[in-house]
Design a protein around this motif. Structure first.
Motif, PDB file in Angstrom:
ATOM      1  N   ARG A 235       0.773  -1.202   0.114  1.00 24.72           N
ATOM      2  CA  ARG A 235      -0.001   0.088  -0.045  1.00 24.72           C
ATOM      3  C   ARG A 235       0.850   1.432   0.016  1.00 24.72           C
ATOM      4  O   ARG A 235       1.665   1.551   0.882  1.00 24.72           O
ATOM      5  N   VAL A 236       1.003   1.949  -1.119  1.00 26.02           N
ATOM      6  CA  VAL A 236       1.900   3.103  -1.192  1.00 26.02           C
ATOM      7  C   VAL A 236       1.140   4.381  -1.561  1.00 26.02           C
ATOM      8  O   VAL A 236       0.123   4.384  -2.406  1.00 26.02           O
ATOM      9  N   GLY A 237       1.230   5.338  -0.721  1.00 24.12           N
ATOM     10  CA  GLY A 237       0.586   6.604  -0.680  1.00 24.12           C
ATOM     11  C   GLY A 237       1.312   7.803  -1.092  1.00 24.12           C
ATOM     12  O   GLY A 237       2.322   8.023  -0.748  1.00 24.12           O
ATOM     13  N   TYR A 238       0.878   8.342  -2.351  1.00 25.77           N
ATOM     14  CA  TYR A 238       1.579   9.443  -2.748  1.00 25.77           C
ATOM     15  C   TYR A 238       0.911  10.854  -2.164  1.00 25.77           C
ATOM     16  O   TYR A 238      -0.471  10.926  -2.530  1.00 25.77           O
ATOM     17  N   VAL A 239       1.569  11.730  -1.707  1.00 26.55           N
ATOM     18  CA  VAL A 239       0.882  13.037  -1.052  1.00 26.55           C
ATOM     19  C   VAL A 239       1.586  14.245  -1.717  1.00 26.55           C
ATOM     20  O   VAL A 239       2.683  14.218  -2.007  1.00 26.55           O
ATOM     21  N   SER A 240       0.474  15.013  -2.407  1.00 21.25           N
ATOM     22  CA  SER A 240       1.087  16.248  -3.320  1.00 21.25           C
ATOM     23  C   SER A 240      -0.086  17.204  -3.317  1.00 21.25           C
ATOM     24  O   SER A 240      -1.285  16.847  -3.476  1.00 21.25           O
ATOM     25  N   ALA A 241      -0.007  18.607  -3.572  1.00 22.46           N
ATOM     26  CA  ALA A 241      -0.674  19.548  -3.899  1.00 22.46           C
ATOM     27  C   ALA A 241      -0.544  19.680  -5.376  1.00 22.46           C
ATOM     28  O   ALA A 241      -1.321  20.714  -5.756  1.00 22.46           O
ATOM     29  N   ASP A 242       0.237  18.954  -6.028  1.00 20.96           N
ATOM     30  CA  ASP A 242       0.401  19.445  -7.289  1.00 20.96           C
ATOM     31  C   ASP A 242       0.065  18.086  -8.453  1.00 20.96           C
ATOM     32  O   ASP A 242       0.606  17.944  -9.247  1.00 20.96           O
ATOM     33  N   VAL A 266      -2.417   1.981  -5.056  1.00 21.53           N
ATOM     34  CA  VAL A 266      -1.798   3.127  -5.107  1.00 21.53           C
ATOM     35  C   VAL A 266      -2.961   4.020  -4.371  1.00 21.53           C
ATOM     36  O   VAL A 266      -4.196   4.110  -4.623  1.00 21.53           O
ATOM     37  N   PHE A 267      -2.577   4.789  -3.551  1.00 20.76           N
ATOM     38  CA  PHE A 267      -3.402   5.882  -2.811  1.00 20.76           C
ATOM     39  C   PHE A 267      -2.860   7.239  -3.382  1.00 20.76           C
ATOM     40  O   PHE A 267      -1.555   7.521  -3.290  1.00 20.76           O
ATOM     41  N   HIS A 303      -6.232  10.628   9.050  1.00 17.15           N
ATOM     42  CA  HIS A 303      -7.140  10.264   7.994  1.00 17.15           C
ATOM     43  C   HIS A 303      -6.098   9.400   7.153  1.00 17.15           C
ATOM     44  O   HIS A 303      -6.444   8.222   6.680  1.00 17.15           O
ATOM     45  N   ILE A 304      -4.887   9.574   6.908  1.00 20.02           N
ATOM     46  CA  ILE A 304      -3.901   8.670   5.969  1.00 20.02           C
ATOM     47  C   ILE A 304      -3.593   7.359   6.683  1.00 20.02           C
ATOM     48  O   ILE A 304      -3.588   6.225   6.455  1.00 20.02           O
ATOM     49  N   ARG A 305      -3.230   7.662   8.075  1.00 22.62           N
ATOM     50  CA  ARG A 305      -2.882   6.054   8.991  1.00 22.62           C
ATOM     51  C   ARG A 305      -4.391   5.125   9.037  1.00 22.62           C
ATOM     52  O   ARG A 305      -4.009   4.049   8.922  1.00 22.62           O
ATOM     53  N   ALA A 306      -5.444   5.758   8.675  1.00 26.52           N
ATOM     54  CA  ALA A 306      -6.609   4.904   8.444  1.00 26.52           C
ATOM     55  C   ALA A 306      -6.436   3.878   7.363  1.00 26.52           C
ATOM     56  O   ALA A 306      -7.103   2.810   7.432  1.00 26.52           O
ATOM     57  N   ASP A 307      -5.830   4.273   6.248  1.00 24.60           N
ATOM     58  CA  ASP A 307      -5.477   3.589   5.106  1.00 24.60           C
ATOM     59  C   ASP A 307      -4.505   2.374   5.339  1.00 24.60           C
ATOM     60  O   ASP A 307      -4.242   1.727   4.260  1.00 24.60           O
ATOM     61  N   GLN A 308      -3.630   2.526   6.398  1.00 23.39           N
ATOM     62  CA  GLN A 308      -2.610   1.398   6.766  1.00 23.39           C
ATOM     63  C   GLN A 308      -1.692   1.122   5.664  1.00 23.39           C
ATOM     64  O   GLN A 308      -1.435   0.234   5.081  1.00 23.39           O
ATOM     65  N   LEU A 309      -1.232   2.622   5.162  1.00 33.76           N
ATOM     66  CA  LEU A 309      -0.010   2.505   4.378  1.00 33.76           C
ATOM     67  C   LEU A 309       1.241   1.754   4.804  1.00 33.76           C
ATOM     68  O   LEU A 309       1.552   1.515   6.145  1.00 33.76           O
ATOM     69  N   ASP A 310       1.913   1.096   3.710  1.00 35.58           N
ATOM     70  CA  ASP A 310       3.467   0.508   4.258  1.00 35.58           C
ATOM     71  C   ASP A 310       4.185   1.505   3.687  1.00 35.58           C
ATOM     72  O   ASP A 310       5.293   1.504   4.363  1.00 35.58           O
ATOM     73  N   VAL A 311       3.991   2.506   2.632  1.00 32.62           N
ATOM     74  CA  VAL A 311       5.027   3.325   2.135  1.00 32.62           C
ATOM     75  C   VAL A 311       4.360   4.785   2.057  1.00 32.62           C
ATOM     76  O   VAL A 311       3.289   4.736   1.190  1.00 32.62           O
ATOM     77  N   ALA A 584      12.157  -0.881  -4.799  1.00 31.87           N
ATOM     78  CA  ALA A 584      12.745  -0.002  -3.732  1.00 31.87           C
ATOM     79  C   ALA A 584      11.746   0.090  -2.564  1.00 31.87           C
ATOM     80  O   ALA A 584      12.170   0.289  -1.711  1.00 31.87           O
ATOM     81  N   TYR A 585      10.611   0.142  -2.941  1.00 31.14           N
ATOM     82  CA  TYR A 585       9.579   0.404  -1.601  1.00 31.14           C
ATOM     83  C   TYR A 585       9.752  -0.864  -0.871  1.00 31.14           C
ATOM     84  O   TYR A 585       9.687  -0.754   0.055  1.00 31.14           O
ATOM     85  N   LEU A 586       9.702  -2.055  -1.418  1.00 29.08           N
ATOM     86  CA  LEU A 586       9.602  -3.310  -1.002  1.00 29.08           C
ATOM     87  C   LEU A 586      10.930  -3.406  -0.162  1.00 29.08           C
ATOM     88  O   LEU A 586      11.070  -4.189   1.032  1.00 29.08           O
ATOM     89  N   ALA A 587      12.122  -2.997  -0.567  1.00 29.72           N
ATOM     90  CA  ALA A 587      13.387  -3.217  -0.085  1.00 29.72           C
ATOM     91  C   ALA A 587      13.545  -2.476   1.112  1.00 29.72           C
ATOM     92  O   ALA A 587      13.886  -2.979   2.097  1.00 29.72           O
ATOM     93  N   MET A 588      12.857  -1.072   1.152  1.00 28.59           N
ATOM     94  CA  MET A 588      12.869  -0.237   2.259  1.00 28.59           C
ATOM     95  C   MET A 588      11.997  -0.958   3.322  1.00 28.59           C
ATOM     96  O   MET A 588      12.532  -0.881   4.658  1.00 28.59           O
ATOM     97  N   LEU A 589      10.899  -1.311   3.019  1.00 29.76           N
ATOM     98  CA  LEU A 589      10.039  -1.838   3.656  1.00 29.76           C
ATOM     99  C   LEU A 589      10.815  -3.026   4.685  1.00 29.76           C
ATOM    100  O   LEU A 589      10.784  -3.555   6.072  1.00 29.76           O
ATOM    101  N   ARG A 590      11.389  -3.901   4.045  1.00 31.32           N
ATOM    102  CA  ARG A 590      12.259  -5.025   4.417  1.00 31.32           C
ATOM    103  C   ARG A 590      13.382  -4.611   5.505  1.00 31.32           C
ATOM    104  O   ARG A 590      13.590  -5.270   6.601  1.00 31.32           O
TER     105      ARG A 590
END
Length: 596
Positions: A235-242, A266-267, A303-311, A584-590
């Motif tokens: 579960r990957v969340g991208y945060v942006s105003a753009d 993708v969130f 609000h974001i934590r409720a989605d239980q993101l990994d990254v 990369a996301y998976l390796a970071m989580l590991r």
């Protein structure tokens, strides 16, 4: 008699207005108008109430009547200017403010507001004048100091802007617009050492926590084993105003579209107040789309934590609309900064920053970052040519009879080093011209100042053409039809502008420096297979540009080949970059699960 009764109802309305009871205030003002329809104060005050209730159409109608009743009333005119600004009628807003200030110029805040309007209209020299007037009236007005910094930066005077931002930051007292602007502008300055820039980022980033004024203690996080065992997608969340009409969206959209839905859920968390056609397109590539509008940092984090993101991935850094305060509160086991900002966030809770070996060579820039650098093997971004781009035309020099160098980067990126090197290039290439395109270059006072700076460097100012910008993207790209060779800025390189120049068949010459912001051109050109356009020293930069200018046959060849080369090179390979990101996301989580 009616006038007396109307004034009495206005007085009652003002009492309710001050108490915040807008409904009652409106009733009293409307009762006054029923008695005396042309009562200017009742119309003006009712307009203010309607503005407070976000009923701007009604407010505009009322203030128009008030101004007709007393065209020399500064209060009415200021309100008219505010309403015109809301409707993005900038010329009308400026006219109203200037008329009002000519009547009553005692308010520093009003001078600053007028300056802000001029800056938005692409007149930074006028904005500087108004900011200085506001500071003269009220030296402690933070908004005026910030406006002064913004106007100086827009005039390619970033070193002076830094000092104005520092004063605004001192008055601001925490993290806000002045802090954002200061950090961004430090990246533009060629006389400030990278170590000093890094220390300022760490100092301001620390305001976010874990013990800063806006942060909270960084509680330990556990890692869900399910994605590590491939039992569910990451579960990957991208945060942006753009995600809307902004250059960031054009780099992130192809990645979102290419994500393997079996590997990544993708969130997207949109932090801008309004959707537009572009954000609607980006939304179509997200599994889940969330708005953060109206949520403070603590509420947005929940609000974001409720989605239980990994990254969780920050796409803004210290740019406008960022939600670094949310990341400071930690919303995922792994938090990553990427794409929208060319430096460290300095935020203690940000774990990684995505880059590559060309922008951040190993063991050279790591110490400048509070995050761990994660170097993506294919490169840190890709560029996909825009379908609306006009066709590439023939080499302009063949018909113009001379070489035209060009730079379409923001004027803020034009440091003294740039001007000096560009003057040397013009001197080395007799008969050549330089086209600079950017917001504000059509302001007469600014263009005159810039030409004087070239004259002081020994260049005939008539060899420099200044373009204030074009209304549409296609018209913007069409301007490359007059440019033979693009010159990258230093120490803050172009990114979008470099890719656009290459897409339009224009070679780009870039000078590589010691940090990420001054090495983006090296990354882009290396992955395009054009290392010979990357200079390692100022003298090489001048020599490469002059050599290209002397070989029109080579320029003609690249004119016809660059668009195809761009899309077939590593720079255009979105699929490989996206697979690298997912790995990369998976390796970071590991690594996080293993406590590393």
């Amino acid at each position: 008699m009616n006038t007396s009764l109307a004034s009495s109802r206005v007085t009652e309305g003002i009492e309710a207005h001050r108490a915040g009871d807008f409904e009652a205030a409106a009733r009293h003002y409307e009762a006054a108008l029923a008695l005396t329809p042309e009562h200017g104060d009742a119309r003006y005050l009712l307009a203010l109430v309607e503005m407070a209730r976000a009923r701007f159409e009604q407010a505009r109608d009322h203030i128009a009547v008030a101004v007709r009743s007393d065209p020399a009333n500064a209060h009415y005119l200021f309100a008219a200017g505010e309403i015109a600004r809301h409707f993005n009628d900038r010329d009308e807003a400026i006219k109203a403010f200037e008329t009002a200030i000519a009547i009553d110029g005692s308010s520093a805040e009003r001078w600053a507001q007028l300056g802000d309007l001029h800056l938005a209209a692409g007149r930074p020299k006028a904005a500087e004048h108004h900011a200085l007037r506001a500071i003269e009236i009220e030296p402690r007005l933070q908004n005026a100091w910030h406006l002064l910094g913004e106007s100086l930066r827009a005039q390619a005077r970033s070193a002076e802007a830094v000092e104005a931002y520092r004063e605004a930051l001192r008055l601001e007292g925490g993290y806000g617009p002045a802090a954002e602007s200061l950090l961004m502008t430090l990246n533009f300055c060629d006389a400030i050492a990278p170590r000093e820039v890094a220390e300022e980022h760490r100092r301001i980033g620390a305001l976010f926590g874990p013990w800063g004024v806006r942060g909270t203690p960084d509680a330990p996080w556990s890692v869900d084993d399910a994605p590590l065992a491939r039992k569910r997608p990451l579960r990957v969340g991208y945060v942006s105003a753009d995600f809307g009409q902004h250059v960031v969206s054009f780099f992130i959209e192809p990645v979102l579209a290419t994500h393997d839905r079996q590997a990544v859920e993708v969130f997207c968390y949109f932090a801008a107040p309004h959707d537009d056609p572009r954000s609607e397109t980006v939304k179509g590539h997200a599994t889940h789309w969330r708005s953060l509008v109206g949520l403070d940092d603590t509420s947005a984090a929940e609000h974001i934590r409720a989605d239980q993101l990994d990254v969780a991935v920050d796409l803004s850094g210290h740019t406008r609309g960022n939600r670094l305060g949310v990341f400071a509160r930690r919303v995922a086991p792994v938090q990553v900064s990427w794409l929208g900002y060319p430096n460290t966030t300095g935020v203690p809770a940000m774990d990684y920053r995505l880059t590559d070996v060309w922008c951040d060579p190993p063991e050279t820039t790591d110490s400048f970052h509070s995050e761990r650098l994660w170097r993506l093997e294919p490169g840190f971004i890709c560029y996909r040519s825009r379908p609306e781009a006009p066709p590439v035309n023939a080499l302009p020099a063949l018909t113009a009879g001379h070489i035209t160098f060009g730079c379409f980067n923001s004027p803020a990126k034009i440091a003294d080093t740039c001007l000096r090197l560009w003057a040397n290039i013009l001197a080395s290439t007799p008969g050549s011209r330089l086209l600079l395109k950017g917001k504000g270059f059509d302001e007469p006072d600014l263009s005159a100042d810039l030409r004087k700076r070239f004259q002081a460097l020994g260049i005939d100012p008539t060899r420099v053409d200044l373009d204030g910008g074009r209304p549409s993207f296609v018209e913007h790209l069409s301007c490359y039809g007059t440019v033979d060779i693009a010159l990258d800025t230093f120490p803050y390189h172009g990114t979008t502008t470099t890719c656009e120049a290459l897409m339009m068949g224009v070679p780009v010459v870039s000078l590589a420096g010691p940090v990420h912001a001054s090495r983006v051109g090296a990354s882009l050109l290396t992955r395009l297979g054009r290392r010979e356009w990357i200079a390692g020293t100022p003298d090489e930069y001048v020599a490469i540009a002059a050599a290209l200018a002397a070989n029109r046959g080579q320029l003609t060849y690249w004119r016809s080949e660059l668009r195809w080369k761009l899309q077939s090179s590593a720079l255009g390979d979105v699929a490989t970059l996206t697979r690298s990101l997912e790995a990369a996301y998976l390796a970071m989580l590991r690594q996080t699960a293993a406590g590393r």
